[in-house]
Scaffold this motif. Structure first.
Motif, short mmCIF file in Angstrom:
data_model
loop_
_atom_site.label_atom_id
_atom_site.label_comp_id
_atom_site.label_asym_id
_atom_site.label_seq_id
_atom_site.Cartn_x
_atom_site.Cartn_y
_atom_site.Cartn_z
N GLU A 42 25.65 40.47 -104.09
CA GLU A 42 26.85 40.30 -103.67
C GLU A 42 28.04 39.54 -104.66
N GLN A 43 26.44 38.92 -104.42
CA GLN A 43 27.85 37.01 -105.15
C GLN A 43 28.03 37.68 -106.89
N GLY A 45 29.71 41.01 -107.51
CA GLY A 45 30.00 41.80 -107.04
C GLY A 45 31.16 40.83 -106.80
N GLN A 46 31.18 39.74 -105.86
CA GLN A 46 32.02 39.17 -105.67
C GLN A 46 33.43 37.98 -106.96
N TYR A 48 33.28 39.75 -109.65
CA TYR A 48 34.00 40.67 -109.98
C TYR A 48 34.86 41.21 -109.44
N MET A 49 35.41 40.76 -108.22
CA MET A 49 36.73 41.31 -107.47
C MET A 49 37.73 39.87 -108.20
N ASN A 50 36.68 39.00 -108.20
CA ASN A 50 37.95 37.64 -108.43
C ASN A 50 38.83 37.52 -109.36
N ARG A 53 41.04 40.82 -109.89
CA ARG A 53 42.00 40.56 -109.07
C ARG A 53 42.90 40.11 -109.68
N HIS A 174 36.80 46.14 -100.78
CA HIS A 174 36.83 45.18 -102.76
C HIS A 174 38.09 46.23 -103.06
N TYR A 177 40.44 43.91 -101.73
CA TYR A 177 40.87 42.53 -102.40
C TYR A 177 42.24 42.49 -103.64
#
Length: 371
Positions: A42-43, A45-46, A48-50, A53, A174, A177
């Motif tokens: 999850e970390q 994934g987060q 990557y998303m940040n 973005r 995701h 976001y």
């Protein structure tokens, strides 16, 4: 995996190359990690998303600024049907900034943008170097074309890499976001283009481009961009209706200003049965709207707005004809005007065009040569 995420933050990097050539290799690793250490997965994934973005909003902010440098034709409240050319020209001449000539009522080559097979958006560099003056649909198309392509690629990557570890609804969250600030940028671009414009044909062109993007996203099976496309549509349609109402109002104002006094014999002799300049303008304007509506749905506001405008023009022509003393010349004046409109719109195809052609055919017949 962390190294790949860091690589995405390098200057002038192409994210899609890193995704396709490096990330996809670690798909099974992510699935393993998600099964055995969900917190760490999850970390990652987060992170990557940040990163993505930041990546997209950074890229599209630069692109937005580049497109803002493109010079646009200003079509304002002086470009309405009822405005006579004299006051329009004097207003342009007295304006502080010189304006490139444009035609607010003639679609011309602008429709080619819907037919082009060139699916590439203008690069930032070319946008900054562009010296020509364009209409509003040029920045609109380029920004949204680039956005649709990037959003499609990102959604495809997310579903390839994170599924089946994550559900499709989680992947959609995701995606939202990642793209939220970039979509906001697109909405602000659309609002800045439409909020003061009186360019009805440009607004309708943008509506059609937006519908093309919607069809393309359906074809690619990318549902996550629907909200953005709908939001864009909700910025365009109301402004289109407002501008059509302004056109109606401008014609009504001219109609109300027509003198009803009986002309003298010498004035009658000079009266012409030639079509009014506003009829030519209306015919071209209507032809443009009809050409952009060959496949229009019945639920669209185009037909109602066009019918209102047509009624205003007919009221204007009827009142103008009443000032013509000779009844035969009066009939000929109306016949010539309706005949001109029919000639201009005669080649346009589609259900809406056919309805208008039949209407003016009826009017032409009604005022046909008498005796």
């Amino acid at each position: 995996m962390v190294a790949q995420i860091k690589a995405l933050r390098s200057p002038n990097i192409n994210a899609q190359i890193i995704q396709q050539q490096h990330f996809i290799r670690y798909k099974d690793l992510f699935t393993f990690l998600h099964r055995h250490h969900p917190q760490l997965a999850e970390q990652i994934g987060q992170a990557y998303m940040n990163t993505m973005r930041w990546y997209f909003v950074n890229q599209f902010t630069r692109y937005h600024k580049a497109l803002e440098k493109i010079k646009l034709h200003i079509i304002d409240k002086h470009d309405v049907l009822g405005q006579d050319d004299g006051s329009r020209k004097s207003n342009i001449l007295s304006g502080a900034k010189a304006t490139t000539p444009h035609d607010a009522f003639n679609l011309g080559r602008r429709i080619d943008m819907l037919k082009t097979s060139n699916q590439a958006a203008l690069s930032s560099f070319l946008a900054e170097e562009e010296k020509s003056t364009h209409y509003m649909e040029v920045p609109f198309r380029n920004f949204n074309l680039a956005l649709v392509d990037n959003a499609s690629a990102e959604y495809s990557f997310l579903t390839t890499f994170f599924a089946p570890s994550l559900s499709y609804s989680a992947i959609s969250r995701h995606f939202n976001y990642i793209f939220e600030p970039t979509f906001a940028l697109g909405q602000s671009l659309t609002k800045s283009l439409v909020h003061e414009t009186f360019d009805c044909l440009g607004l309708l062109l943008c509506v059609r481009l937006n519908q093309h993007f919607a069809f393309e996203l359906q074809r690619r099976k990318i549902p996550a961009v629907d909200g953005y496309i709908n939001g864009t549509s909700m910025s365009l349609w109301p402004r289109f209706q407002v501008v059509m109402d302004y056109h109606c109002e401008s014609v009504r104002t001219v109609t109300n200003g027509i003198s009803t006094r009986k002309p003298s014999a010498s004035e009658q002799a000079k009266q012409s049965a030639a079509p009014h300049f506003m009829t030519q303008r209306f015919g071209q304007f209507m032809a443009g709207i009809l050409a952009l509506s060959t496949e229009a749905g019945d639920d669209e506001p185009v037909s109602a707005s066009l019918t209102r405008l047509r009624s205003e023009l007919e009221a204007f022509l009827t009142k103008t004809s009443k000032a013509i003393g000779d009844s035969r010349k009066r009939e000929r004046f109306l016949y010539n005007n309706y005949s001109l409109i029919l000639t201009i719109i005669g080649d346009v195809e589609g259900k809406l065009a056919l309805e208008q052609q039949e209407h003016f055919e009826g009017l032409k017949t009604a005022f046909g040569e008498v005796g």
